[in-house]
Write a protein that holds these residues in place. Structure first.
Motif, PDB file in Angstrom:
ATOM      1  N   UNK A  10       0.684  -1.208   0.016  1.00  0.00           N
ATOM      2  CA  UNK A  10      -0.021   0.002  -0.060  1.00  0.00           C
ATOM      3  C   UNK A  10       0.879   1.078   0.016  1.00  0.00           C
ATOM      4  N   UNK A  11       2.042   1.371   0.757  1.00  0.00           N
ATOM      5  CA  UNK A  11       2.703   2.218   0.889  1.00  0.00           C
ATOM      6  C   UNK A  11       3.335   2.760  -0.430  1.00  0.00           C
ATOM      7  N   UNK A  12       3.710   1.676  -1.310  1.00  0.00           N
ATOM      8  CA  UNK A  12       4.325   1.882  -2.625  1.00  0.00           C
ATOM      9  C   UNK A  12       3.318   2.329  -3.557  1.00  0.00           C
ATOM     10  N   UNK A  13       2.222   1.406  -3.225  1.00  0.00           N
ATOM     11  CA  UNK A  13       1.050   2.149  -4.451  1.00  0.00           C
ATOM     12  C   UNK A  13       0.873   3.560  -4.093  1.00  0.00           C
ATOM     13  N   UNK A  14       0.632   4.011  -3.023  1.00  0.00           N
ATOM     14  CA  UNK A  14       0.232   5.372  -2.622  1.00  0.00           C
ATOM     15  C   UNK A  14       1.296   6.261  -3.274  1.00  0.00           C
ATOM     16  N   UNK A  15       2.746   5.902  -3.232  1.00  0.00           N
ATOM     17  CA  UNK A  15       3.772   6.638  -3.558  1.00  0.00           C
ATOM     18  C   UNK A  15       3.614   6.795  -5.382  1.00  0.00           C
ATOM     19  N   UNK A  17       0.833   6.419  -6.957  1.00  0.00           N
ATOM     20  CA  UNK A  17      -0.385   7.148  -7.249  1.00  0.00           C
ATOM     21  C   UNK A  17      -0.106   8.444  -6.981  1.00  0.00           C
ATOM     22  N   UNK A  18       0.650   8.975  -6.055  1.00  0.00           N
ATOM     23  CA  UNK A  18       1.072  10.240  -5.823  1.00  0.00           C
ATOM     24  C   UNK A  18       1.803  10.908  -6.994  1.00  0.00           C
ATOM     25  N   UNK A  20       1.709   9.579 -10.100  1.00  0.00           N
ATOM     26  CA  UNK A  20       0.912   9.966 -11.259  1.00  0.00           C
ATOM     27  C   UNK A  20       0.222  10.933 -11.122  1.00  0.00           C
ATOM     28  N   UNK A  21      -0.295  11.559  -9.982  1.00  0.00           N
ATOM     29  CA  UNK A  21      -1.437  12.530  -9.775  1.00  0.00           C
ATOM     30  C   UNK A  21      -0.668  13.941 -10.445  1.00  0.00           C
ATOM     31  N   UNK A  22       0.687  13.814  -9.784  1.00  0.00           N
ATOM     32  CA  UNK A  22       1.308  15.142 -10.400  1.00  0.00           C
ATOM     33  C   UNK A  22       1.475  15.472 -11.664  1.00  0.00           C
ATOM     34  N   UNK A  23       1.418  14.662 -12.416  1.00  0.00           N
ATOM     35  CA  UNK A  23       1.415  14.741 -14.258  1.00  0.00           C
ATOM     36  C   UNK A  23       0.076  14.869 -14.399  1.00  0.00           C
ATOM     37  N   UNK A  40      -8.156   8.328   0.670  1.00  0.00           N
ATOM     38  CA  UNK A  40      -8.992   7.200   1.563  1.00  0.00           C
ATOM     39  C   UNK A  40      -8.096   6.381   1.666  1.00  0.00           C
ATOM     40  N   UNK A  41      -7.178   5.871   0.825  1.00  0.00           N
ATOM     41  CA  UNK A  41      -6.337   4.756   1.090  1.00  0.00           C
ATOM     42  C   UNK A  41      -5.413   5.036   2.146  1.00  0.00           C
TER      43      UNK A  41
END
Length: 122
Positions: A10-15, A17-18, A20-23, A40-41
């Motif tokens: 989950x930690x690596x997934x959130x990283x 996702x973060x 990806x969101x910047x772009x 939420x996550x």
């Protein structure tokens, strides 16, 4: 063991996702939904980490092997402590940024508009 590696995933997934969101551009369909999903996550991860802390207090870790040197045992203890502190620090920082950018700034904007409206009425 499942909880340990689940948290790591989950930690690596959130990283990811973060990053990806910047772009995301302004017109992306995920511009609003991705940060909400990220939050939420993250909140769920925070709850799971609290459960891990309680679990650690109730059921202590097994003692290290006698074959490990004193330096290895101390390093392992500090390594685990650092990971827990760093993970909670990142989660608190994310929540703080969300409050400051989303909550306090919105409240201050409403206050400025309210004061401006009162000023114009005189």
């Amino acid at each position: 063991m499942v909880l340990h590696w689940g948290v790591a995933l989950v930690v690596f997934g959130l990283f990811a996702l973060g990053l990806w969101m910047v772009g995301l551009d302004y017109y992306s369909a995920w511009r609003k939904d991705a940060p909400d999903l990220h939050k939420s996550i993250g909140i769920t991860l925070f709850a799971v980490m609290l459960v891990r802390i309680v679990w650690r207090l109730i059921s202590p870790a097994p003692p290290p092997l006698a074959s490990y040197s004193r330096l290895t045992r101390i390093g392992a203890a500090f390594g685990h402590l650092f990971l827990y502190v760093a993970l909670f620090a990142v989660m608190f920082a994310g929540g703080w940024v969300d409050m400051v950018v989303g909550g306090i700034c919105a409240a201050l904007t409403l206050l400025v508009f309210a004061v401006a409206g009162l000023y114009e009425s005189f």
